[in-house]
Design a protein around this motif. Structure first.
Motif, PDB file in Angstrom:
ATOM      1  N   THR A  31       0.834  -1.198   0.000  1.00  0.00           N
ATOM      2  CA  THR A  31       0.000   0.000   0.000  1.00  0.00           C
ATOM      3  C   THR A  31       0.868   1.247   0.000  1.00  0.00           C
ATOM      4  O   THR A  31       0.577   2.218  -0.695  1.00  0.00           O
ATOM      5  CB  THR A  31      -0.959   0.000   1.209  1.00  0.00           C
ATOM      6  OG1 THR A  31      -1.704  -1.220   1.200  1.00  0.00           O
ATOM      7  CG2 THR A  31      -1.918   1.170   1.164  1.00  0.00           C
ATOM      8  N   TRP A  32       1.961   1.230   0.759  1.00  0.00           N
ATOM      9  CA  TRP A  32       2.885   2.371   0.782  1.00  0.00           C
ATOM     10  C   TRP A  32       3.433   2.620  -0.624  1.00  0.00           C
ATOM     11  O   TRP A  32       3.463   3.760  -1.095  1.00  0.00           O
ATOM     12  CB  TRP A  32       4.026   2.124   1.764  1.00  0.00           C
ATOM     13  CG  TRP A  32       4.962   3.288   1.828  1.00  0.00           C
ATOM     14  CD1 TRP A  32       6.041   3.525   1.038  1.00  0.00           C
ATOM     15  CD2 TRP A  32       4.871   4.400   2.716  1.00  0.00           C
ATOM     16  NE1 TRP A  32       6.623   4.711   1.385  1.00  0.00           N
ATOM     17  CE2 TRP A  32       5.931   5.269   2.412  1.00  0.00           C
ATOM     18  CE3 TRP A  32       3.997   4.738   3.749  1.00  0.00           C
ATOM     19  CZ2 TRP A  32       6.140   6.464   3.102  1.00  0.00           C
ATOM     20  CZ3 TRP A  32       4.216   5.928   4.430  1.00  0.00           C
ATOM     21  CH2 TRP A  32       5.269   6.777   4.098  1.00  0.00           C
ATOM     22  N   ALA A  33       3.845   1.567  -1.302  1.00  0.00           N
ATOM     23  CA  ALA A  33       4.384   1.699  -2.659  1.00  0.00           C
ATOM     24  C   ALA A  33       3.335   2.285  -3.599  1.00  0.00           C
ATOM     25  O   ALA A  33       3.635   3.170  -4.411  1.00  0.00           O
ATOM     26  CB  ALA A  33       4.864   0.347  -3.165  1.00  0.00           C
ATOM     27  N   GLU A  34       2.117   1.809  -3.472  1.00  0.00           N
ATOM     28  CA  GLU A  34       1.018   2.289  -4.319  1.00  0.00           C
ATOM     29  C   GLU A  34       0.733   3.768  -4.059  1.00  0.00           C
ATOM     30  O   GLU A  34       0.607   4.559  -4.999  1.00  0.00           O
ATOM     31  CB  GLU A  34      -0.236   1.461  -4.031  1.00  0.00           C
ATOM     32  CG  GLU A  34      -1.465   1.887  -4.784  1.00  0.00           C
ATOM     33  CD  GLU A  34      -2.702   1.118  -4.333  1.00  0.00           C
ATOM     34  OE1 GLU A  34      -3.799   1.680  -4.421  1.00  0.00           O
ATOM     35  OE2 GLU A  34      -2.555  -0.039  -3.877  1.00  0.00           O
ATOM     36  N   PHE A  35       0.637   4.154  -2.799  1.00  0.00           N
ATOM     37  CA  PHE A  35       0.278   5.528  -2.448  1.00  0.00           C
ATOM     38  C   PHE A  35       1.423   6.507  -2.687  1.00  0.00           C
ATOM     39  O   PHE A  35       1.181   7.665  -3.009  1.00  0.00           O
ATOM     40  CB  PHE A  35      -0.158   5.609  -0.982  1.00  0.00           C
ATOM     41  CG  PHE A  35      -1.573   5.185  -0.731  1.00  0.00           C
ATOM     42  CD1 PHE A  35      -2.184   4.186  -1.468  1.00  0.00           C
ATOM     43  CD2 PHE A  35      -2.314   5.775   0.269  1.00  0.00           C
ATOM     44  CE1 PHE A  35      -3.490   3.787  -1.224  1.00  0.00           C
ATOM     45  CE2 PHE A  35      -3.618   5.408   0.529  1.00  0.00           C
ATOM     46  CZ  PHE A  35      -4.209   4.406  -0.214  1.00  0.00           C
ATOM     47  N   ASP A  37       3.827   6.310  -4.929  1.00  0.00           N
ATOM     48  CA  ASP A  37       4.216   6.419  -6.329  1.00  0.00           C
ATOM     49  C   ASP A  37       3.677   7.720  -6.921  1.00  0.00           C
ATOM     50  O   ASP A  37       2.474   7.887  -7.073  1.00  0.00           O
ATOM     51  CB  ASP A  37       3.694   5.224  -7.123  1.00  0.00           C
ATOM     52  CG  ASP A  37       4.158   5.231  -8.565  1.00  0.00           C
ATOM     53  OD1 ASP A  37       5.315   5.605  -8.811  1.00  0.00           O
ATOM     54  OD2 ASP A  37       3.351   4.873  -9.440  1.00  0.00           O
ATOM     55  N   GLY A  38       4.563   8.640  -7.186  1.00  0.00           N
ATOM     56  CA  GLY A  38       4.179   9.923  -7.761  1.00  0.00           C
ATOM     57  C   GLY A  38       3.657  10.937  -6.761  1.00  0.00           C
ATOM     58  O   GLY A  38       3.277  12.039  -7.150  1.00  0.00           O
ATOM     59  N   ALA A  39       3.636  10.593  -5.487  1.00  0.00           N
ATOM     60  CA  ALA A  39       3.128  11.522  -4.472  1.00  0.00           C
ATOM     61  C   ALA A  39       4.102  12.680  -4.291  1.00  0.00           C
ATOM     62  O   ALA A  39       5.305  12.484  -4.199  1.00  0.00           O
ATOM     63  CB  ALA A  39       2.921  10.805  -3.146  1.00  0.00           C
TER      64      ALA A  39
END
Length: 65
Positions: A31-35, A37-39
């Motif tokens: 979830t950390w990687a998903e959130f 990404d590009g943040a």
């Protein structure tokens, strides 16, 4: 996020949801990687990731019953 802080969050989530630490750690990492990404702003990422993992664990538990 510092590794120590992430570990504390994962431990707390595992205890709160009565879920094995390894499962929570894997979910948190994904979830950390998903959130992240590009943040651009990372200030509240810990809160958002924790909330999502908690919700996902509740959903999994509810579906299992």
């Amino acid at each position: 996020m510092k590794q120590e802080a992430a570990e504390e969050v994962v431990k707390a989530l595992a205890t709160e949801t009565q879920t094995p630490l390894e499962i929570v750690a894997r979910m948190y990492e994904q979830t950390w990687a998903e959130f992240s990404d590009g943040a651009r702003v990372m200030d509240y990422l810990t809160v958002l990731v924790s909330r999502r993992v908690r919700e996902d664990l509740r959903t999994l538990r509810k579906d299992a019953h």
